[in-house]
Design an enzyme around this catalytic site. Structure first.
Site, PDB file in Angstrom:
ATOM      1  N   HIS A  81       8.708  -2.827   7.187  1.00  0.00           N
ATOM      2  CA  HIS A  81       9.913  -2.464   6.450  1.00  0.00           C
ATOM      3  C   HIS A  81       9.503  -2.082   5.026  1.00  0.00           C
ATOM      4  O   HIS A  81       8.533  -2.619   4.476  1.00  0.00           O
ATOM      5  CB  HIS A  81      10.905  -3.619   6.433  1.00  0.00           C
ATOM      6  CG  HIS A  81      11.680  -3.747   7.703  1.00  0.00           C
ATOM      7  ND1 HIS A  81      12.965  -4.235   7.744  1.00  0.00           N
ATOM      8  CD2 HIS A  81      11.351  -3.448   8.986  1.00  0.00           C
ATOM      9  CE1 HIS A  81      13.399  -4.229   8.993  1.00  0.00           C
ATOM     10  NE2 HIS A  81      12.433  -3.768   9.770  1.00  0.00           N
ATOM     11  N   GLU A 120      10.454  -2.659   1.992  1.00  0.00           N
ATOM     12  CA  GLU A 120      10.298  -3.679   0.957  1.00  0.00           C
ATOM     13  C   GLU A 120       8.973  -4.416   1.090  1.00  0.00           C
ATOM     14  O   GLU A 120       8.331  -4.762   0.089  1.00  0.00           O
ATOM     15  CB  GLU A 120      11.440  -4.703   1.028  1.00  0.00           C
ATOM     16  CG  GLU A 120      12.814  -4.125   0.764  1.00  0.00           C
ATOM     17  CD  GLU A 120      13.542  -3.774   2.046  1.00  0.00           C
ATOM     18  OE1 GLU A 120      14.751  -4.005   2.116  1.00  0.00           O
ATOM     19  OE2 GLU A 120      12.895  -3.255   2.983  1.00  0.00           O
ATOM     20  N   CYS A 177      14.112  -9.155   5.366  1.00  0.00           N
ATOM     21  CA  CYS A 177      13.723  -8.852   3.986  1.00  0.00           C
ATOM     22  C   CYS A 177      14.501  -9.703   2.987  1.00  0.00           C
ATOM     23  O   CYS A 177      13.966 -10.087   1.945  1.00  0.00           O
ATOM     24  CB  CYS A 177      13.925  -7.368   3.694  1.00  0.00           C
ATOM     25  SG  CYS A 177      12.732  -6.301   4.539  1.00  0.00           S
ATOM     26  N   ARG A 219      12.265 -15.882  -0.956  1.00  0.00           N
ATOM     27  CA  ARG A 219      11.013 -16.636  -1.111  1.00  0.00           C
ATOM     28  C   ARG A 219      10.249 -16.163  -2.347  1.00  0.00           C
ATOM     29  O   ARG A 219       9.703 -16.978  -3.093  1.00  0.00           O
ATOM     30  CB  ARG A 219      10.173 -16.470   0.161  1.00  0.00           C
ATOM     31  CG  ARG A 219       8.814 -17.118   0.111  1.00  0.00           C
ATOM     32  CD  ARG A 219       8.136 -17.009   1.466  1.00  0.00           C
ATOM     33  NE  ARG A 219       6.690 -17.114   1.337  1.00  0.00           N
ATOM     34  CZ  ARG A 219       5.862 -17.308   2.350  1.00  0.00           C
ATOM     35  NH1 ARG A 219       6.322 -17.418   3.573  1.00  0.00           N
ATOM     36  NH2 ARG A 219       4.567 -17.384   2.156  1.00  0.00           N
ATOM     37  N   LYS A 234      -3.613  -7.790   6.365  1.00  0.00           N
ATOM     38  CA  LYS A 234      -4.179  -9.064   5.906  1.00  0.00           C
ATOM     39  C   LYS A 234      -5.692  -8.984   5.756  1.00  0.00           C
ATOM     40  O   LYS A 234      -6.267  -9.466   4.772  1.00  0.00           O
ATOM     41  CB  LYS A 234      -3.814 -10.183   6.883  1.00  0.00           C
ATOM     42  CG  LYS A 234      -2.368 -10.641   6.861  1.00  0.00           C
ATOM     43  CD  LYS A 234      -2.181 -11.813   7.814  1.00  0.00           C
ATOM     44  CE  LYS A 234      -0.759 -12.367   7.772  1.00  0.00           C
ATOM     45  NZ  LYS A 234       0.189 -11.452   8.426  1.00  0.00           N
TER      46      LYS A 234
END
EC number: 3.5.4.34
Length: 472
Positions: free
Chosen positions: A83, A85, A271, A277, A405
């Site tokens: 996504h 964001e 999102c 968070r 990652k």
């Protein structure tokens, strides 16, 4: 330092749209005759005088897709959430790593200055960051009512209801707008969720450790609401679930949600949940906290012209976390400024539909990442890998996104290896650090803050299984 009043929402939107048009390649962008996409960006604000700021885009992302559980890999080489964001946030982390590399090299023209703790850096006080998104974040922030065409696309709505997912459609029905807020008892004081009532007289079934805190009614301006934007995203197990009642009672608000997948369920939180968070843990992630004395919080979130509710945004991005206590030093609840622009994204679904309501549009399958770094700033992916990757090539380094990652971890380790023992923070001096998870877990204060948030507010958060984080 926040340069309040020295920039406007429209200026941030225009800067982002201009960057999208001039800096991103046509490869990976939608064909506007049949496709739409979403865009997000991070804008760096530098205060140079009391009445002047320098604004520049330092990270950007486009995308609408997530991969399902079956496509996750234990090698960290696939993008789980594409996504816009999340692409923008990971692109921003790549930019921060580059800036930390400049700081370690004693480059004066960088974002960071030495901190007071060994091996730690601090953001220069004249620097702040604004997050732009062309649309309301999927999940709780997008739970808003359908009122009228003008209100839906043009102006902030003061209501408290629904998510329009990145690929959902609208259905209009009529109903009342009362809801209840529930909270857990003292054990989970910060866990807040809200449930739409089926009717005034109906009593909701709930566990014994839930109690009613208060009830809110929508402002009278919202009584003409016909429906809410529907979503395929599901409430996480352990949360109050959607009632699926007609009209505005369809969705539960204030709860954690999982992004939808096509057949194969995803493990990606919405999102809205991820941005909430960030407002406690910062945008830098666990790895970068080995270098930073303080988390990096956003000073503002600007939303493009789209369905929007100020109340829903505030609820989703920080009000759900307002009772989180005992955070470690430097961490806090960041009450980010939230504003909407009147400028609409040219490749968004609403803008394209207005031009021709008869055409059938589908979400663009590609995602584009751009970071303000000197080498290979662009990254175009599809299905979690570099665009054009074949099944046979999956697993090779050439197929990885530069923000997956594994690649972020490689860049992080290269920076660590450049440091002498005297230059390393205490957390990097720990013995036995080898895997991606080892380094994340060794960021002790970050993990303590995350535990506080998870235990007090987001108890049902779905975490990536540990064996998917053990790569090195």
């Amino acid at each position: 330092m926040q340069a309040k009043g020295l920039w406007s929402a429209d200026e941030i939107a225009a800067l982002s749209y201009g960057h999208y048009t001039t800096q991103l390649p046509k490869q990976g962008l939608p064909d506007p005759s049949r496709e739409w996409t979403l865009m997000a960006a991070v804008i760096q604000i530098e205060s140079v005088e009391d009445t002047k700021v320098i604004k520049k885009v330092v990270a950007m992302g486009t995308g609408t897709k997530c991969i399902g559980q079956a496509k996750l890999r234990k090698t960290g080489d696939v993008l789980q959430d594409s996504h816009a964001e999340i692409i923008a946030k990971r692109s921003f982390q790549r930019y921060l790593l580059h800036q930390l590399s400049l700081a370690v090299s004693d480059t004066k023209d960088c974002l960071f200055i030495p901190g007071t703790e060994k091996g730690k850096w601090m953001l220069r006080p004249e620097i702040s960051f604004v997050f732009f998104t062309s649309h309301t974040p999927c999940g709780d922030a997008s739970i808003i009512p359908v009122i009228s065409h003008e209100d839906e696309l043009g102006h902030p709505l003061p209501s408290e209801v629904t998510e329009k997912d990145h690929s959902s459609n609208n259905v209009c029905e009529s109903v009342n707008t009362t809801y209840k807020r529930k909270v857990r008892s003292e054990e989970d004081i910060g866990f807040i969720s809200k449930k739409m009532k089926h009717s005034i007289d109906e009593i909701l079934t709930r566990p014994e450790n839930y109690e009613e805190e208060n009830r809110h009614d929508f402002p009278s301006t919202c009584q003409k609401a016909l429906d809410v934007h529907r979503t395929g995203a599901k409430c996480v197990a352990g949360e109050l679930q959607d009632s699926y009642s007609p009209g505005v009672n369809y969705h539960t608000v204030g709860v954690l949600r999982i992004k939808p997948g096509r057949g194969d369920r995803t493990m990606s939180m919405s999102c809205s949940d991820k941005m909430a968070r960030w407002n406690v843990l910062g945008c830098q992630g666990a790895l970068l906290m080995h270098f930073l004395q303080q988390p990096i919080y956003l000073s503002a979130v600007v939303v493009g012209k789209c369905p929007f509710s100020q109340d829903a945004m505030e609820r989703a991005l920080y009000n759900r976390c307002h009772k989180v206590l005992s955070l470690p030093c430097a961490f806090r609840l960041n009450r980010v400024q939230i504003i909407q622009s009147d400028l609409e994204f040219q490749h968004g679904r609403h803008a394209l539909t207005k031009k021709d309501a008869t055409r059938k549009l589908v979400p663009c399958g590609a995602a584009v990442s751009w970071s303000a770094v000197p080498h290979h700033p662009l990254d175009v992916t599809a299905n979690g890998y570099r665009q054009g990757t074949t099944r046979k090539a999956i697993g090779s380094p050439q197929c990885r996104s530069r923000i997956c990652k594994a690649e972020i971890f490689n860049t992080f380790r290269e920076l660590v290896q450049r440091l002498s023992e005297k230059q390393r923070s205490e957390s990097l001096s720990s013995q036995g650090l080898k895997t991606y998870w080892d380094y994340k877990a060794a960021a002790i204060t970050y993990q303590e803050a995350w535990n506080c948030l998870r235990q007090q507010a987001f108890t049902s958060w779905i975490q990536t299984p540990r064996d998917f984080l053990m790569f090195s």
